[in-house]
Design a protein around this motif. Structure first.
Motif, PDB file in Angstrom:
ATOM      1  N   VAL A  34       0.786  -1.180   0.239  1.00  0.00           N
ATOM      2  CA  VAL A  34      -0.074   0.023   0.127  1.00  0.00           C
ATOM      3  C   VAL A  34       0.746   1.095   0.064  1.00  0.00           C
ATOM      4  CG1 VAL A  34      -1.995  -1.148   1.011  1.00  0.00           C
ATOM      5  CG2 VAL A  34      -0.267  -0.125   2.500  1.00  0.00           C
ATOM      6  N   GLY A  35       2.004   1.222  -0.698  1.00  0.00           N
ATOM      7  CA  GLY A  35       2.832   2.393  -0.778  1.00  0.00           C
ATOM      8  C   GLY A  35       2.571   3.443  -1.678  1.00  0.00           C
ATOM      9  N   ALA A  36       1.566   2.763  -2.563  1.00  0.00           N
ATOM     10  CA  ALA A  36       0.963   3.905  -3.501  1.00  0.00           C
ATOM     11  C   ALA A  36      -0.221   3.060  -4.204  1.00  0.00           C
ATOM     12  CB  ALA A  36       2.259   3.765  -4.858  1.00  0.00           C
ATOM     13  N   PRO A  37      -0.899   3.857  -5.243  1.00  0.00           N
ATOM     14  CA  PRO A  37      -2.101   3.327  -5.545  1.00  0.00           C
ATOM     15  C   PRO A  37      -1.837   2.130  -6.578  1.00  0.00           C
ATOM     16  CG  PRO A  37      -2.036   5.938  -6.111  1.00  0.00           C
ATOM     17  CD  PRO A  37      -0.575   5.229  -5.565  1.00  0.00           C
ATOM     18  N   SER A  38      -2.833   1.303  -6.447  1.00  0.00           N
ATOM     19  CA  SER A  38      -2.668   0.165  -7.472  1.00  0.00           C
ATOM     20  C   SER A  38      -4.174  -0.047  -7.757  1.00  0.00           C
ATOM     21  CB  SER A  38      -2.090  -1.193  -6.706  1.00  0.00           C
ATOM     22  OG  SER A  38      -3.139  -1.687  -5.874  1.00  0.00           O
ATOM     23  N   GLU A  39      -3.987  -1.245  -8.652  1.00  0.00           N
ATOM     24  CA  GLU A  39      -5.540  -1.703  -9.162  1.00  0.00           C
ATOM     25  C   GLU A  39      -6.307  -1.824  -8.341  1.00  0.00           C
ATOM     26  OE1 GLU A  39      -7.332  -5.327 -12.168  1.00  0.00           O
ATOM     27  OE2 GLU A  39      -5.129  -5.135 -11.371  1.00  0.00           O
ATOM     28  N   HIS A  40      -6.335  -2.362  -7.129  1.00  0.00           N
ATOM     29  CA  HIS A  40      -7.247  -2.383  -5.908  1.00  0.00           C
ATOM     30  C   HIS A  40      -6.836  -1.577  -4.669  1.00  0.00           C
ATOM     31  CE1 HIS A  40      -8.321  -5.932  -8.330  1.00  0.00           C
ATOM     32  NE2 HIS A  40      -7.355  -6.445  -8.094  1.00  0.00           N
ATOM     33  N   TRP A  41      -6.323  -0.482  -4.903  1.00  0.00           N
ATOM     34  CA  TRP A  41      -5.836   0.176  -3.710  1.00  0.00           C
ATOM     35  C   TRP A  41      -5.888   1.575  -4.032  1.00  0.00           C
ATOM     36  CZ3 TRP A  41      -6.350  -0.613   1.446  1.00  0.00           C
ATOM     37  CH2 TRP A  41      -5.689   0.202   2.255  1.00  0.00           C
ATOM     38  N   ARG A  42      -6.884   2.309  -4.051  1.00  0.00           N
ATOM     39  CA  ARG A  42      -6.960   3.826  -4.365  1.00  0.00           C
ATOM     40  C   ARG A  42      -8.023   4.450  -3.478  1.00  0.00           C
ATOM     41  NH1 ARG A  42      -7.983   2.405 -10.508  1.00  0.00           N
ATOM     42  NH2 ARG A  42      -6.021   1.525 -11.108  1.00  0.00           N
ATOM     43  N   PRO A  43      -7.405   4.658  -2.157  1.00  0.00           N
ATOM     44  CA  PRO A  43      -8.300   5.381  -1.352  1.00  0.00           C
ATOM     45  C   PRO A  43      -8.879   6.815  -1.566  1.00  0.00           C
ATOM     46  CG  PRO A  43      -6.216   4.556  -0.246  1.00  0.00           C
ATOM     47  CD  PRO A  43      -6.093   4.247  -1.775  1.00  0.00           C
ATOM     48  N   ASP A  44      -7.701   7.452  -2.221  1.00  0.00           N
ATOM     49  CA  ASP A  44      -8.452   9.025  -2.470  1.00  0.00           C
ATOM     50  C   ASP A  44      -9.295   8.862  -3.487  1.00  0.00           C
ATOM     51  OD1 ASP A  44      -6.240   9.710  -0.949  1.00  0.00           O
ATOM     52  OD2 ASP A  44      -4.561   9.974  -2.421  1.00  0.00           O
ATOM     53  N   GLU A  45      -9.099   7.916  -4.606  1.00  0.00           N
ATOM     54  CA  GLU A  45     -10.263   7.791  -5.629  1.00  0.00           C
ATOM     55  C   GLU A  45     -11.640   7.460  -4.899  1.00  0.00           C
ATOM     56  OE1 GLU A  45     -10.606   4.975  -9.242  1.00  0.00           O
ATOM     57  OE2 GLU A  45      -8.946   6.328  -9.585  1.00  0.00           O
ATOM     58  N   GLU A  46     -11.658   6.391  -4.104  1.00  0.00           N
ATOM     59  CA  GLU A  46     -12.589   5.822  -3.507  1.00  0.00           C
ATOM     60  C   GLU A  46     -13.271   6.681  -2.894  1.00  0.00           C
ATOM     61  OE1 GLU A  46     -10.814   2.546  -1.593  1.00  0.00           O
ATOM     62  OE2 GLU A  46     -10.262   1.541  -3.553  1.00  0.00           O
ATOM     63  N   ALA A  47     -12.821   7.735  -2.414  1.00  0.00           N
ATOM     64  CA  ALA A  47     -13.527   8.787  -1.505  1.00  0.00           C
ATOM     65  C   ALA A  47     -14.686   9.522  -2.399  1.00  0.00           C
ATOM     66  CB  ALA A  47     -12.358   9.861  -0.990  1.00  0.00           C
ATOM     67  N   THR A  48     -14.264   9.562  -3.503  1.00  0.00           N
ATOM     68  CA  THR A  48     -15.204  10.555  -4.448  1.00  0.00           C
ATOM     69  C   THR A  48     -16.044   9.363  -5.569  1.00  0.00           C
ATOM     70  OG1 THR A  48     -13.298  10.944  -6.019  1.00  0.00           O
ATOM     71  CG2 THR A  48     -14.025  12.524  -4.445  1.00  0.00           C
ATOM     72  N   ALA A  49     -15.651   8.115  -5.677  1.00  0.00           N
ATOM     73  CA  ALA A  49     -16.187   7.346  -6.633  1.00  0.00           C
ATOM     74  C   ALA A  49     -17.698   7.086  -6.257  1.00  0.00           C
ATOM     75  CB  ALA A  49     -15.528   5.922  -6.719  1.00  0.00           C
ATOM     76  N   SER A  50     -18.471   6.705  -7.120  1.00  0.00           N
ATOM     77  CA  SER A  50     -20.011   6.299  -7.088  1.00  0.00           C
ATOM     78  C   SER A  50     -20.149   4.952  -6.408  1.00  0.00           C
ATOM     79  CB  SER A  50     -20.750   6.293  -8.371  1.00  0.00           C
ATOM     80  OG  SER A  50     -20.374   5.365  -9.219  1.00  0.00           O
TER      81      SER A  50
END
Length: 126
Positions: free
Chosen positions: A87-103
């Protein structure tokens, strides 16, 4: 409850692996309950985290934010390097910043793909 398992779990035979979601509460529970176990490997697995990613507590944090909080946990086998790799950087299954605004629909698709990735990974290891 996790602390109560620590002494019991320390008597178990060697574990093949301990897979831990990178959410702080999961790492903390695993450290407390399984930290005294002898395990061949401890791995941080982003695809193993809970769903409902629209909730902040289920998104988690990147390694740089998470690692300082892990210092106070009992000894365990999850290394800083393993967390950084997972979890050092965004990946295919780990993008917390993007998930905050996703539908919810987008998150549902990503959750399904993450579940498939986890099952695939576990089958590959078996």
């Amino acid at each position: 409850q996790a602390d109560a398992w620590r002494s019991r779990a320390s008597t178990w035979p060697r574990l093949d692996a301990v897979l831990v979601s990178p959410l702080y509460r999961c790492v903390a529970t695993a450290a407390r309950a399984l930290g005294a176990c002898e395990a061949a490997a401890w791995e941080c697995c982003p695809a193993a985290r809970e769903h409902w990613w629209m909730c902040q507590q289920n998104r988690g944090r990147y390694a740089a934010e998470l690692l300082p909080d892990l210092v106070s946990l009992p000894p365990h086998g999850l290394s800083a390097e393993a967390i950084e790799a997972a979890v050092g950087a965004p990946s295919e299954h780990w993008r917390p910043d993007e998930e905050a605004t996703a539908s919810k629909r987008q998150l549902g698709k990503r959750a399904a793909l993450a579940t498939l990735a986890l099952v695939h990974d576990l089958c590959r290891r078996a």
